[in-house]
Design an enzyme around this catalytic site. Structure first.
Site, short mmCIF file in Angstrom:
data_model
loop_
_atom_site.label_atom_id
_atom_site.label_comp_id
_atom_site.label_asym_id
_atom_site.label_seq_id
_atom_site.Cartn_x
_atom_site.Cartn_y
_atom_site.Cartn_z
N HIS A 1 4.49 -7.19 -36.89
CA HIS A 1 5.91 -7.55 -36.79
C HIS A 1 6.17 -8.61 -35.73
CE1 HIS A 1 6.94 -4.43 -39.63
NE2 HIS A 1 6.18 -3.59 -38.93
N GLU B 1 -1.11 1.36 -20.74
CA GLU B 1 -1.70 1.57 -19.41
C GLU B 1 -2.89 0.63 -19.18
OE1 GLU B 1 -0.88 2.85 -16.77
OE2 GLU B 1 -2.70 3.24 -15.66
N LYS C 1 1.88 0.06 -3.13
CA LYS C 1 1.55 1.31 -3.82
C LYS C 1 2.78 2.19 -4.01
CE LYS C 1 -1.42 4.44 -5.21
NZ LYS C 1 -1.96 4.18 -6.55
N TRP D 1 6.36 -4.91 3.00
CA TRP D 1 6.48 -5.41 1.63
C TRP D 1 7.88 -6.02 1.58
CZ3 TRP D 1 9.58 -4.60 -2.73
CH2 TRP D 1 9.06 -5.13 -3.93
N CYS E 1 6.63 -0.69 2.51
CA CYS E 1 6.53 -0.83 3.96
C CYS E 1 5.99 0.48 4.53
CB CYS E 1 7.85 -1.14 4.65
SG CYS E 1 8.59 -2.68 4.10
N ASN F 1 11.56 1.15 7.11
CA ASN F 1 11.12 1.15 5.72
C ASN F 1 12.33 1.51 4.87
OD1 ASN F 1 9.87 1.58 3.23
ND2 ASN F 1 9.32 3.67 3.75
N GLY F 2 12.74 0.61 3.99
CA GLY F 2 13.90 0.87 3.14
C GLY F 2 14.72 -0.39 3.01
N LYS G 1 -3.11 -2.10 -16.19
CA LYS G 1 -4.22 -2.16 -15.22
C LYS G 1 -4.75 -3.58 -15.12
CE LYS G 1 -3.70 0.56 -13.57
NZ LYS G 1 -2.82 1.66 -13.64
N ARG H 1 1.02 0.37 1.25
CA ARG H 1 2.47 0.35 1.02
C ARG H 1 3.07 -1.05 1.07
NH1 ARG H 1 4.49 5.58 1.83
NH2 ARG H 1 6.55 4.72 2.08
N GLU I 1 -2.07 -6.13 -13.48
CA GLU I 1 -1.70 -6.00 -12.07
C GLU I 1 -2.83 -6.36 -11.12
OE1 GLU I 1 -0.53 -2.09 -10.60
OE2 GLU I 1 -1.84 -1.11 -12.02
O1 M6R Z 1 4.12 6.78 -7.14
P1 M6R Z 1 4.63 6.60 -8.55
O2 M6R Z 1 3.76 7.24 -9.54
O3 M6R Z 1 6.05 7.04 -8.71
O4 M6R Z 1 4.59 5.05 -8.78
C1 M6R Z 1 5.04 4.46 -9.97
C2 M6R Z 1 4.57 3.04 -10.12
O5 M6R Z 1 5.00 2.26 -9.05
C3 M6R Z 1 3.05 2.94 -10.21
O6 M6R Z 1 2.54 3.75 -11.22
C4 M6R Z 1 2.62 1.49 -10.44
O7 M6R Z 1 3.02 1.06 -11.71
C5 M6R Z 1 1.11 1.32 -10.27
N1 M6R Z 1 0.85 0.10 -9.55
C6 M6R Z 1 0.36 1.24 -11.53
O8 M6R Z 1 -1.01 1.07 -11.34
#
Ligand code: M6R
Length: 612
Positions: free
Chosen positions: A508, A485, A607, A75, A2, A101-102, A489, A27, A492
């Site tokens: 395995h 990673e 984000k 969010w 948010c 926000n929270g 990517k 956000r 998501e």
């Molecule tokens: O701001 P942060 O690095 O603490 O965020 C951690 C994760 O929320 C962040 O890396 C998330 O997994 C991304 N969407 C990955 O692309």
């Protein structure tokens, strides 16, 4: 998650609020809303499910005039995304509006108590409870809005950054924070508030970061006042922003994600600037805390998502170079695991945003148990940067695309320098090795630039794979986390299920998945496990799977085996995750674009994850 934004001044605030919401949309983008007090002291509130542009469209024929207002992009946590659950929430009599926000953990108890007192609720959010509570306290106690907010803060359990306006005092906004970020921007003719500095930067570079349990009182024409819940005045520490508006724009690219991928030669240059000189690494955070690093018996790296992946690479780096045992933990698991932390442990918190709630909570536990806590963050002045004892910024500039790209390579680069700096200090790595890796680090921007030339080839390759429902990513050693990673990517932003696996673990279990329909991305630079990973590729091919291999230039052995190869420059083994991640980012981006996905704002994501 948010984003909140607010304005108190003498101009119409609507354009600033909307522009601010667009900046904060990373956000959360489930719904958006504004509340503005007009010249007749009426609060006009408009809310829409969906992105900020839907709100803008819905407000076209509405009265949005007024010089004090608050706005929110959501969010969803409590209550589905809908018009009614969107913020701002109004108190029952419509005199108070609030954005939040929270999360309010004890909202259901408070709600029950308020219902017993005759309050009725419109939404299913935790936030509406807070605004109703504030109105109830104000009216029952006959007190000011400020006193009601203070009392409400004593009653709620949870995390919040809030901005509150009351049409009975139409020149004042009250803001407060606990565990969720809030920045106040001070200009000559107005005061701005926001979840981060991005909505503020074009109006002023003078900002105050509110601390936990602090309340800001913003009254038109008066200096900002900050007090804490117990009414004691807090000192106001005005800081100067080092952020520019151009950093927040797309700069000619179709998407922030693509811009951020292409920025990496520059951002890695910024990460290493002044830190790698004459074959040695100098990090002020290590220099100033030599004793803590010398005596460390163990390092615990914490993070979430991509930052956790960077932490896994950090483990290899630190163990290789500094010979200190390292464990890597998801912050969300670590905080609830009754962790054993000793005073000679160092906890390294990795976070792009510096606001991730689980990472922040884990830091607090580590601090309480006496560990030295070191931050690896991007956002300057963020909560994690302030809660840690020391740290190193990655300096990659604002990352707006929800999928982390340049922050990941920045984190890995900083962790490489950190491992070298500790190794230098402890003399666990010889000067020749340090010199060779330093040379490699200095060449990273050029090598990333060269790797980016693969963009067209990867775009063409991506056309073949839009059909896929699943992907497997394999890597070993330093590049097992690169496989994780790469898979994150892809999943998501394209919504294709993807799994990262250590290549040798495939036999395995996951090997059962291999068939003609399952593309396998194998990360196979020429390192000490090269021969082993060739066997893994053969195992996939023997079962009819198709292989996309990321290899070093001239690797004819793998070129002969794989269906597709992506050739990247050779670098020292420990730096290869930075280079191989570039084609993986591009592959995910192009597949997602071909599938028509919104890469900058993928569904259900945000984000900055400031809730548990
Ligand atoms: O701001 P942060 O690095 O603490 O965020 C951690 C994760 O929320 C962040 O890396 C998330 O997994 C991304 N969407 C990955 O692309």
């Amino acid at each position: 998650m948010c984003g909140i934004v607010g304005y108190v001044g003498s101009n119409n605030c609507y354009p600033m609020l909307i522009k601010g919401l667009h900046r904060l949309e990373y956000r959360g983008y489930d719904s958006a809303g504004v509340a503005i007090i007009d010249k007749n002291n009426r609060i006009n509130a408009y809310k829409s499910k969906g992105k900020v542009e839907t709100l803008e469209h819905n407000c076209e024929d509405k009265n949005v005039e007024g010089t004090i207002g608050i706005a929110h992009t959501r969010w969803a946590t409590h209550g589905e995304p809908s018009d009614v659950n969107a913020h701002p929430h109004l108190s029952e009599d419509g005199t108070i509006a609030l954005v939040h926000n929270g999360t309010i953990e004890n909202y259901s108890l408070l709600k029950e108590a308020l219902i017993e007192q005759g309050c009725s609720f419109k939404s299913s959010t935790d936030t509406e409870v807070l605004v109703q509570l504030i109105q109830y306290i104000r009216d029952t106690n006959g007190c000011t809005l400020l006193a009601a907010v203070q009392e409400a803060m004593n009653q709620v359990v949870g995390a919040y950054a809030i901005a509150v306006i009351d049409n009975q005092i139409s020149d004042t906004m009250i803001v407060a924070r606990k565990s969720s970020p809030l920045v106040i921007g001070i200009a000559d003719d107005a005061t701005y508030i926001a979840s981060d500095a991005s909505p503020i930067v074009e109006y002023t570079n003078r900002v105050v970061y509110l601390n936990d349990d602090e309340i800001g009182i913003i009254t038109r024409g008066e200096p900002l006042k900050v007090i804490n819940v117990d009414n004691t005045p807090s000192p106001i520490d005005i800081q100067t922003l080092k952020l520019s508006v151009s950093q927040l724009e797309k700069g000619g690219y179709d998407h922030f994600m693509l811009k951020e991928i292409f920025e990496q030669p520059m951002t890695i240059g910024d990460s290493i600037r002044g830190r790698v000189v004459d074959g040695q690494v100098t990090l002020s955070g290590v220099q100033e805390n030599k004793e803590a690093f010398r005596k460390a018996r163990r390092i615990i790296i914490i993070g979430c998502g991509t930052s956790w992946h960077a932490g896994l690479i950090g483990r290899h780096l630190i163990q290789d170079m500094a010979r200190i045992p390292v464990q890597v933990e998801y912050a969300s698991e670590f905080r609830y695991s009754n962790p054993i932390i000793n005073s000679d442990d160092i906890v390294i918190a990795v976070s792009q945003s510096g606001e991730t709630a689980d990472t922040l909570a884990a830091i607090q536990i580590a601090r309480e148990k006496g560990a030295f806590v070191y931050g690896v963050c991007n956002v300057i002045g963020s909560s994690i940067a302030r809660e840690t004892h020391s740290g190193t910024y990655i300096h990659v500039g604002p990352e707006i695309g929800v999928a982390s790209t340049k922050a990941f390579t920045g984190q890995v680069t900083v962790l490489t320098m950190l491992a070298l700096a500790i190794g230098q200090l402890k003399q666990t790595v010889d000067n020749e090795t340090i010199g060779a890796i330093c040379e490699g680090i200095k060449q990273l921007p050029a090598f990333i630039g060269e790797t980016l030339k693969l963009n067209d080839k990867i775009e063409k390759l991506s056309r073949i794979f839009t059909y896929a429902h699943n992907f497997l990513y394999l890597g070993r050693g330093y590049n097992y986390p690169s496989a994780l990673e790469g898979a994150l990517k892809l999943k998501e932003i394209s919504y294709i299920h993807a799994e990262g696996y250590p290549a040798a673990e495939m036999k395995h279990g996951p090997i059962a998945l291999i068939d003609r329909e399952l593309p396998t991305v194998v990360i196979a630079p020429k390192d000490n496990l090269h021969e082993k990973i060739i066997s893994n590729i053969q195992q996939v091919k023997a079962r009819g799977g198709s292989v996309i291999a990321v290899v070093n230039k001239g690797d004819e052995t793998i070129a002969a085996l794989a269906d597709h190869t992506i050739e990247v420059p050779s670098v020292p083994e420990c730096l290869s995750p930075v280079i191989v991640s570039i084609p993986l980012q591009l592959l995910a981006y192009h597949i997602a674009i071909k599938k028509g996905c919104d890469v900058d704002m993928p569904r259900n994501l945000a984000k900055s994850v400031t809730v548990e």
